[in-house]
Write a protein that holds these residues in place. Structure first.
Motif, PDB file in Angstrom:
ATOM      1  N   ARG A 114       0.830  -1.202   0.000  1.00 25.90           N
ATOM      2  CA  ARG A 114       0.000   0.000   0.000  1.00 25.90           C
ATOM      3  C   ARG A 114       0.869   1.259   0.000  1.00 25.90           C
ATOM      4  O   ARG A 114       0.583   2.229  -0.700  1.00 25.90           O
ATOM      5  CB  ARG A 114      -0.939   0.002   1.215  1.00 25.90           C
ATOM      6  N   LYS A 115       1.929   1.255   0.788  1.00 28.10           N
ATOM      7  CA  LYS A 115       2.818   2.410   0.858  1.00 28.10           C
ATOM      8  C   LYS A 115       3.431   2.715  -0.511  1.00 28.10           C
ATOM      9  O   LYS A 115       3.441   3.872  -0.954  1.00 28.10           O
ATOM     10  CB  LYS A 115       3.933   2.167   1.871  1.00 28.10           C
ATOM     11  N   LYS A 116       3.897   1.678  -1.194  1.00 29.44           N
ATOM     12  CA  LYS A 116       4.524   1.853  -2.501  1.00 29.44           C
ATOM     13  C   LYS A 116       3.528   2.427  -3.513  1.00 29.44           C
ATOM     14  O   LYS A 116       3.839   3.387  -4.242  1.00 29.44           O
ATOM     15  CB  LYS A 116       5.052   0.508  -3.012  1.00 29.44           C
ATOM     16  N   LEU A 117       2.330   1.871  -3.528  1.00 29.84           N
ATOM     17  CA  LEU A 117       1.350   2.299  -4.522  1.00 29.84           C
ATOM     18  C   LEU A 117       0.726   3.650  -4.201  1.00 29.84           C
ATOM     19  O   LEU A 117       0.464   4.445  -5.101  1.00 29.84           O
ATOM     20  CB  LEU A 117       0.271   1.229  -4.684  1.00 29.84           C
ATOM     21  N   VAL A 118       0.502   3.931  -2.911  1.00 30.95           N
ATOM     22  CA  VAL A 118      -0.057   5.233  -2.526  1.00 30.95           C
ATOM     23  C   VAL A 118       0.891   6.361  -2.933  1.00 30.95           C
ATOM     24  O   VAL A 118       0.459   7.402  -3.442  1.00 30.95           O
ATOM     25  CB  VAL A 118      -0.355   5.292  -1.012  1.00 30.95           C
ATOM     26  N   GLU A 119       2.177   6.164  -2.723  1.00 34.17           N
ATOM     27  CA  GLU A 119       3.157   7.183  -3.115  1.00 34.17           C
ATOM     28  C   GLU A 119       3.089   7.451  -4.611  1.00 34.17           C
ATOM     29  O   GLU A 119       3.154   8.605  -5.056  1.00 34.17           O
ATOM     30  CB  GLU A 119       4.561   6.734  -2.723  1.00 34.17           C
ATOM     31  N   GLN A 120       2.956   6.386  -5.404  1.00 30.75           N
ATOM     32  CA  GLN A 120       2.881   6.555  -6.850  1.00 30.75           C
ATOM     33  C   GLN A 120       1.566   7.226  -7.238  1.00 30.75           C
ATOM     34  O   GLN A 120       1.539   8.098  -8.119  1.00 30.75           O
ATOM     35  CB  GLN A 120       3.001   5.200  -7.549  1.00 30.75           C
ATOM     36  N   GLN A 122      -0.198   9.331  -5.499  1.00 35.39           N
ATOM     37  CA  GLN A 122      -0.150  10.746  -5.140  1.00 35.39           C
ATOM     38  C   GLN A 122       0.649  11.549  -6.155  1.00 35.39           C
ATOM     39  O   GLN A 122       0.340  12.712  -6.429  1.00 35.39           O
ATOM     40  CB  GLN A 122       0.433  10.899  -3.731  1.00 35.39           C
ATOM     41  N   GLN A 123       1.660  10.944  -6.729  1.00 35.37           N
ATOM     42  CA  GLN A 123       2.434  11.607  -7.782  1.00 35.37           C
ATOM     43  C   GLN A 123       1.584  11.834  -9.025  1.00 35.37           C
ATOM     44  O   GLN A 123       1.672  12.869  -9.669  1.00 35.37           O
ATOM     45  CB  GLN A 123       3.672  10.772  -8.142  1.00 35.37           C
ATOM     46  N   PHE A 124       0.732  10.851  -9.342  1.00 37.21           N
ATOM     47  CA  PHE A 124      -0.157  10.984 -10.509  1.00 37.21           C
ATOM     48  C   PHE A 124      -1.057  12.208 -10.370  1.00 37.21           C
ATOM     49  O   PHE A 124      -1.406  12.849 -11.357  1.00 37.21           O
ATOM     50  CB  PHE A 124      -1.045   9.739 -10.662  1.00 37.21           C
ATOM     51  N   GLY A 125      -1.461  12.508  -9.128  1.00 35.53           N
ATOM     52  CA  GLY A 125      -2.438  13.566  -8.933  1.00 35.53           C
ATOM     53  C   GLY A 125      -1.907  14.855  -8.365  1.00 35.53           C
ATOM     54  O   GLY A 125      -2.680  15.716  -7.933  1.00 35.53           O
ATOM     55  N   LYS A 126      -0.587  15.038  -8.376  1.00 37.55           N
ATOM     56  CA  LYS A 126      -0.016  16.223  -7.726  1.00 37.55           C
ATOM     57  C   LYS A 126      -0.420  17.539  -8.387  1.00 37.55           C
ATOM     58  O   LYS A 126      -0.404  18.589  -7.745  1.00 37.55           O
ATOM     59  CB  LYS A 126       1.512  16.111  -7.677  1.00 37.55           C
ATOM     60  N   ASN A 127      -0.792  17.495  -9.672  1.00 33.93           N
ATOM     61  CA  ASN A 127      -1.178  18.723 -10.375  1.00 33.93           C
ATOM     62  C   ASN A 127      -2.686  18.862 -10.544  1.00 33.93           C
ATOM     63  O   ASN A 127      -3.155  19.684 -11.323  1.00 33.93           O
ATOM     64  CB  ASN A 127      -0.499  18.772 -11.746  1.00 33.93           C
ATOM     65  N   LYS A 128      -3.442  18.045  -9.806  1.00 35.89           N
ATOM     66  CA  LYS A 128      -4.912  18.023  -9.888  1.00 35.89           C
ATOM     67  C   LYS A 128      -5.362  17.629 -11.306  1.00 35.89           C
ATOM     68  O   LYS A 128      -4.571  17.137 -12.096  1.00 35.89           O
ATOM     69  CB  LYS A 128      -5.496  19.352  -9.438  1.00 35.89           C
ATOM     70  N   GLY A 129      -6.642  17.841 -11.592  1.00 37.86           N
ATOM     71  CA  GLY A 129      -7.146  17.404 -12.883  1.00 37.86           C
ATOM     72  C   GLY A 129      -7.077  15.898 -13.029  1.00 37.86           C
ATOM     73  O   GLY A 129      -6.755  15.363 -14.080  1.00 37.86           O
ATOM     74  N   VAL A 130      -7.415  15.186 -11.934  1.00 37.86           N
ATOM     75  CA  VAL A 130      -7.318  13.730 -11.934  1.00 37.86           C
ATOM     76  C   VAL A 130      -8.580  13.122 -11.334  1.00 37.86           C
ATOM     77  O   VAL A 130      -9.185  13.684 -10.417  1.00 37.86           O
ATOM     78  CB  VAL A 130      -6.073  13.254 -11.147  1.00 37.86           C
ATOM     79  N   VAL A 131      -8.987  11.989 -11.903  1.00 43.37           N
ATOM     80  CA  VAL A 131     -10.074  11.184 -11.342  1.00 43.37           C
ATOM     81  C   VAL A 131      -9.457   9.839 -10.977  1.00 43.37           C
ATOM     82  O   VAL A 131      -8.894   9.161 -11.838  1.00 43.37           O
ATOM     83  CB  VAL A 131     -11.222  10.961 -12.349  1.00 43.37           C
ATOM     84  N   MET A 132      -9.553   9.464  -9.715  1.00 50.80           N
ATOM     85  CA  MET A 132      -8.959   8.199  -9.280  1.00 50.80           C
ATOM     86  C   MET A 132      -9.990   7.418  -8.468  1.00 50.80           C
ATOM     87  O   MET A 132     -10.705   7.987  -7.654  1.00 50.80           O
ATOM     88  CB  MET A 132      -7.712   8.456  -8.430  1.00 50.80           C
ATOM     89  N   ASP A 133     -10.060   6.129  -8.735  1.00 49.09           N
ATOM     90  CA  ASP A 133     -10.986   5.300  -7.977  1.00 49.09           C
ATOM     91  C   ASP A 133     -10.241   4.195  -7.258  1.00 49.09           C
ATOM     92  O   ASP A 133      -9.156   3.789  -7.677  1.00 49.09           O
ATOM     93  CB  ASP A 133     -12.060   4.700  -8.897  1.00 49.09           C
ATOM     94  N   GLY A 134     -10.836   3.729  -6.154  1.00 49.42           N
ATOM     95  CA  GLY A 134     -10.193   2.679  -5.381  1.00 49.42           C
ATOM     96  C   GLY A 134     -10.918   2.428  -4.081  1.00 49.42           C
ATOM     97  O   GLY A 134     -12.143   2.513  -4.005  1.00 49.42           O
ATOM     98  N   ARG A 135     -10.145   2.126  -3.031  1.00 52.71           N
ATOM     99  CA  ARG A 135     -10.719   1.818  -1.720  1.00 52.71           C
ATOM    100  C   ARG A 135     -10.370   2.876  -0.672  1.00 52.71           C
ATOM    101  O   ARG A 135     -11.086   3.039   0.305  1.00 52.71           O
ATOM    102  CB  ARG A 135     -10.186   0.463  -1.216  1.00 52.71           C
ATOM    103  N   ASP A 136      -9.247   3.587  -0.876  1.00 50.10           N
ATOM    104  CA  ASP A 136      -8.811   4.557   0.142  1.00 50.10           C
ATOM    105  C   ASP A 136      -8.373   5.875  -0.490  1.00 50.10           C
ATOM    106  O   ASP A 136      -7.534   6.579   0.052  1.00 50.10           O
ATOM    107  CB  ASP A 136      -7.664   3.974   0.973  1.00 50.10           C
TER     108      ASP A 136
END
Length: 232
Positions: A114-120, A122-136
Motif C-alpha cells: 500500500r505504501k509503494k502504490l499510494v506514493e505513486q 499521489q504523484q499521478f495527482g499532484k497537479n490536480k485534474g485527476v479522477v482516481m478510484d479505489g478503496r482509500d
C-alpha cells in the motif's frame, strides 16, 4: 471551468467505480488512474512468481521483490483508454480475471504494498485534474480532494454485474462463485488493519443499485461541475 479539482471515488468492488471514473475523466479532460488495477498488477506479479496460491502466501518475499515491480499506464489510441503495464508488458486483460480477484484483497492488506502504490498514486495527482478510484482514495491518497464519492450497491447487484462482465469476456465463472468472491472481498477490504475501506466523512454516499450507467454518469458529472464551480 479553467480550474481543476481532484475527484476521489471509493467504494465496494464491482460498483462501477472504474466505469464512471473513466467517463468523468473523458468528459472533463482529466487524467484517469485506476488504483485497483495497480493492486491487481502486483497480484499478478505474485501469482506469476509463485508467491501466492490457494495453499500459500509468501508475504516476506513479495515485500522483498516490490523493488522489481514497475507499474505504468499507457494510452491505447485504438480503444481510447489507458491500459496497465507490468514491467513493460501489457497486462490489461490478465489482471481482470476472477483468479486475480480472488487474491487481490490479500495483496492489498500488506502495508508495504500500500505504501509503494499510494506514493505513486499521489504523484499521478499532484497537479490536480485527476479522477482516481479505489478503496482509500478519499481517506488516504487524496484526503483533501475537492469531490469525494463513496459508491455502493447490494452484493447481489454487484455480483450480477461482474458475472455479466466475465461472461462477455468468455470467462467460465458461475454466479455463485462471483457472489462469494465479492462477499469475501467486502469482508477483507472493510476489516483490514491498514487503510480499511471506509467512507470519508466528507464523501457523498452514492447508491447506484437502481441506476443505469448513463444515469450514474449524469448524476456524478453534475456533482463534479458543482465542485469545480465552487473553486472557480
Amino acid at each position: 471551468m479553467s480550474k481543476k479539482i481532484t475527484i476521489a471515488i471509493d467504494g465496494f468492488s464491482s460498483t462501477g467505480k472504474s466505469t464512471v471514473a473513466k467517463q468523468l475523466a473523458k468528459a472533463l479532460e482529466y487524467i484517469y488512474v485506476d488504483s485497483g488495477a495497480m493492486y491487481r498488477a502486483v497480484t499478478l506479479f505474485a501469482m506469476q512468481n509463485g508467491l501466492i496460491s490457494n495453499d500459500s502466501f509468501d508475504k516476506a518475499n513479495l515485500v522483498k521483490q516490490l523493488k522489481d515491480i514497475t507499474i505504468s499506464f499507457e494510452y491505447n489510441p485504438v480503444k481510447g483508454v489507458a491500459e496497465v503495464y507490468l514491467n513493460g508488458i501489457n497486462v490489461e486483460s490478465d489482471i481482470r480475471t476472477l483468479e486475480v480477484s480472488n487474491f487481490v484483497s490479500h495483496i492489498a492488506e500488506i502495508s508495504e504494498v500500500r505504501k509503494k502504490l499510494v506514493e505513486q498514486q499521489q504523484q499521478f495527482g499532484k497537479n490536480k485534474g485527476v479522477v482516481m478510484d479505489g478503496r482509500d482514495i478519499g481517506t488516504v491518497v487524496f484526503p483533501d480532494a475537492e469531490l469525494k464519492i463513496f459508491m455502493t450497491a447490494s452484493a447481489e447487484t454487484r455480483a450480477q454485474r461482474r458475472f455479466e462482465e466475465l461472461k462477455t469476456k468468455g470467462d467460465s465463472a458461475n454466479f455463485s462463485s462471483v457472489l462469494k468472491n465479492i462477499q469475501k472481498r467486502d469482508s477483507i477490504d472493510t476489516n483490514r488493519d491498514d487503510s480499511p475501506l471506509a467512507q470519508a466523512e466528507d464523501a457523498i454516499l452514492f447508491d447506484n443499485s437502481n441506476l443505469s450507467v448513463e444515469q450514474q454518469f449524469e448524476a456524478l458529472l453534475q456533482l463534479a461541475k458543482e465542485a469545480i464551480l465552487k473553486i472557480s
